[in-house]
Design an enzyme around this catalytic site. Sequence first.
Site, PDB file in Angstrom:
ATOM      1  N   ASP A  34       0.869  -1.191   0.000  1.00  0.00           N
ATOM      2  CA  ASP A  34       0.000   0.000   0.000  1.00  0.00           C
ATOM      3  C   ASP A  34       0.904   1.238   0.000  1.00  0.00           C
ATOM      4  O   ASP A  34       1.865   1.296   0.776  1.00  0.00           O
ATOM      5  CB  ASP A  34      -0.907  -0.029   1.250  1.00  0.00           C
ATOM      6  CG  ASP A  34      -2.049   0.971   1.146  1.00  0.00           C
ATOM      7  OD1 ASP A  34      -1.773   2.174   0.936  1.00  0.00           O
ATOM      8  OD2 ASP A  34      -3.210   0.570   1.277  1.00  0.00           O
ATOM      9  N   ILE A  35       0.617   2.205  -0.868  1.00  0.00           N
ATOM     10  CA  ILE A  35       1.499   3.389  -0.940  1.00  0.00           C
ATOM     11  C   ILE A  35       1.250   4.384   0.204  1.00  0.00           C
ATOM     12  O   ILE A  35       2.029   5.317   0.369  1.00  0.00           O
ATOM     13  CB  ILE A  35       1.380   4.167  -2.283  1.00  0.00           C
ATOM     14  CG1 ILE A  35      -0.065   4.385  -2.686  1.00  0.00           C
ATOM     15  CG2 ILE A  35       2.204   3.540  -3.370  1.00  0.00           C
ATOM     16  CD1 ILE A  35      -0.214   5.380  -3.813  1.00  0.00           C
ATOM     17  N   GLU A  98     -12.595   2.810  -1.283  1.00  0.00           N
ATOM     18  CA  GLU A  98     -12.185   3.901  -2.180  1.00  0.00           C
ATOM     19  C   GLU A  98     -11.767   3.398  -3.547  1.00  0.00           C
ATOM     20  O   GLU A  98     -11.889   4.110  -4.540  1.00  0.00           O
ATOM     21  CB  GLU A  98     -11.037   4.698  -1.547  1.00  0.00           C
ATOM     22  CG  GLU A  98     -11.496   5.460  -0.312  1.00  0.00           C
ATOM     23  CD  GLU A  98     -10.377   6.216   0.379  1.00  0.00           C
ATOM     24  OE1 GLU A  98      -9.211   6.074  -0.014  1.00  0.00           O
ATOM     25  OE2 GLU A  98     -10.699   6.958   1.328  1.00  0.00           O
ATOM     26  N   VAL A  99     -11.235   2.189  -3.606  1.00  0.00           N
ATOM     27  CA  VAL A  99     -10.827   1.602  -4.894  1.00  0.00           C
ATOM     28  C   VAL A  99     -11.716   0.381  -5.123  1.00  0.00           C
ATOM     29  O   VAL A  99     -11.755  -0.538  -4.287  1.00  0.00           O
ATOM     30  CB  VAL A  99      -9.336   1.203  -4.885  1.00  0.00           C
ATOM     31  CG1 VAL A  99      -8.961   0.574  -6.226  1.00  0.00           C
ATOM     32  CG2 VAL A  99      -8.457   2.421  -4.596  1.00  0.00           C
ATOM     33  N   HIS A 103     -10.171  -5.916  -2.522  1.00  0.00           N
ATOM     34  CA  HIS A 103      -8.845  -6.001  -1.907  1.00  0.00           C
ATOM     35  C   HIS A 103      -8.964  -6.175  -0.403  1.00  0.00           C
ATOM     36  O   HIS A 103      -9.901  -5.700   0.222  1.00  0.00           O
ATOM     37  CB  HIS A 103      -7.986  -4.769  -2.229  1.00  0.00           C
ATOM     38  CG  HIS A 103      -8.622  -3.462  -1.840  1.00  0.00           C
ATOM     39  ND1 HIS A 103      -9.568  -2.843  -2.610  1.00  0.00           N
ATOM     40  CD2 HIS A 103      -8.434  -2.664  -0.757  1.00  0.00           C
ATOM     41  CE1 HIS A 103      -9.939  -1.709  -2.026  1.00  0.00           C
ATOM     42  NE2 HIS A 103      -9.273  -1.585  -0.888  1.00  0.00           N
ATOM     43  N   HIS A 105      -6.650  -5.550   3.090  1.00  0.00           N
ATOM     44  CA  HIS A 105      -5.477  -4.940   3.700  1.00  0.00           C
ATOM     45  C   HIS A 105      -4.880  -5.936   4.692  1.00  0.00           C
ATOM     46  O   HIS A 105      -5.625  -6.552   5.472  1.00  0.00           O
ATOM     47  CB  HIS A 105      -5.863  -3.693   4.495  1.00  0.00           C
ATOM     48  CG  HIS A 105      -6.458  -2.594   3.674  1.00  0.00           C
ATOM     49  ND1 HIS A 105      -5.767  -1.459   3.337  1.00  0.00           N
ATOM     50  CD2 HIS A 105      -7.689  -2.451   3.121  1.00  0.00           C
ATOM     51  CE1 HIS A 105      -6.545  -0.653   2.614  1.00  0.00           C
ATOM     52  NE2 HIS A 105      -7.720  -1.231   2.476  1.00  0.00           N
TER      53      HIS A 105
HETATM   54  P1  AMP Z   1      -9.920   1.281   0.453  1.00  0.00           P
HETATM   55  O1  AMP Z   1     -10.623   1.153  -0.878  1.00  0.00           O
HETATM   56  O2  AMP Z   1     -10.628   2.185   1.395  1.00  0.00           O
HETATM   57  O3  AMP Z   1      -9.587  -0.048   1.061  1.00  0.00           O
HETATM   58  O4  AMP Z   1      -8.555   2.062   0.209  1.00  0.00           O
HETATM   59  C1  AMP Z   1      -7.736   1.850  -0.889  1.00  0.00           C
HETATM   60  C2  AMP Z   1      -6.304   1.643  -0.456  1.00  0.00           C
HETATM   61  O5  AMP Z   1      -5.508   1.605  -1.625  1.00  0.00           O
HETATM   62  C3  AMP Z   1      -5.726   2.757   0.439  1.00  0.00           C
HETATM   63  O6  AMP Z   1      -5.127   2.162   1.588  1.00  0.00           O
HETATM   64  C4  AMP Z   1      -4.686   3.424  -0.442  1.00  0.00           C
HETATM   65  O7  AMP Z   1      -3.573   3.879   0.278  1.00  0.00           O
HETATM   66  C5  AMP Z   1      -4.311   2.309  -1.406  1.00  0.00           C
HETATM   67  N1  AMP Z   1      -3.833   2.741  -2.714  1.00  0.00           N
HETATM   68  C6  AMP Z   1      -4.385   3.668  -3.524  1.00  0.00           C
HETATM   69  N2  AMP Z   1      -3.681   3.778  -4.677  1.00  0.00           N
HETATM   70  C7  AMP Z   1      -2.660   2.885  -4.587  1.00  0.00           C
HETATM   71  C8  AMP Z   1      -1.577   2.512  -5.444  1.00  0.00           C
HETATM   72  N3  AMP Z   1      -1.399   3.087  -6.639  1.00  0.00           N
HETATM   73  N4  AMP Z   1      -0.710   1.567  -5.021  1.00  0.00           N
HETATM   74  C9  AMP Z   1      -0.870   0.995  -3.816  1.00  0.00           C
HETATM   75  N5  AMP Z   1      -1.872   1.276  -2.959  1.00  0.00           N
HETATM   76  C10 AMP Z   1      -2.749   2.224  -3.325  1.00  0.00           C
END
Ligand code: AMP
Length: 138
Positions: A34-35, A98-99, A103, A105
Amino acid sequence: MSAYESDNIFAKILRGEIPATRVYEDEETLAFMDIMPRADGHLLVIPKTPCRNMLDATPAQLETVIRTVQKLAVASKAAFGADGVTIQQFNEAAGGQEVFHLHFHVLPRHEGQALRAPGQMADMEAIAAHAEKIKAAL
Ligand code: AMP
């Protein structure tokens, strides 16, 4: 529920369109750092096939992803000498997602140490070093 959209950031990582610090992959799943890590070693595990989250994933997708989650949880706990591991997973915006590509964590945890605040970019060299530690423990 909305349909899966193939322009999400994790789909771009899977297609190699944007970089990621990859830690592990097999035919069905990918793990990468995670970035914006909320703990050292914070990584994400995703299926290589499309689904938004737990709500539309197939049992087969869930099974393969959770196997990789377990593998990476064990490896990251060992790599960081952690006391425990937090697994987080969010579904739809109202659920904290958010994405919109499924996924999980994986967060190695140390006794008495709170997670860092969300949304803080980490140093990429530190992330790369953490990825190497986890790879070595795999
Ligand atoms: P969530 O959808 O709330 O689980 O959050 C999305 C996660 O993806 C967050 O922890 C971000 O820090 C992570 N994230 C977003 N863009 C990237 C990326 N390009 N590479 C790695 N992690 C990412």
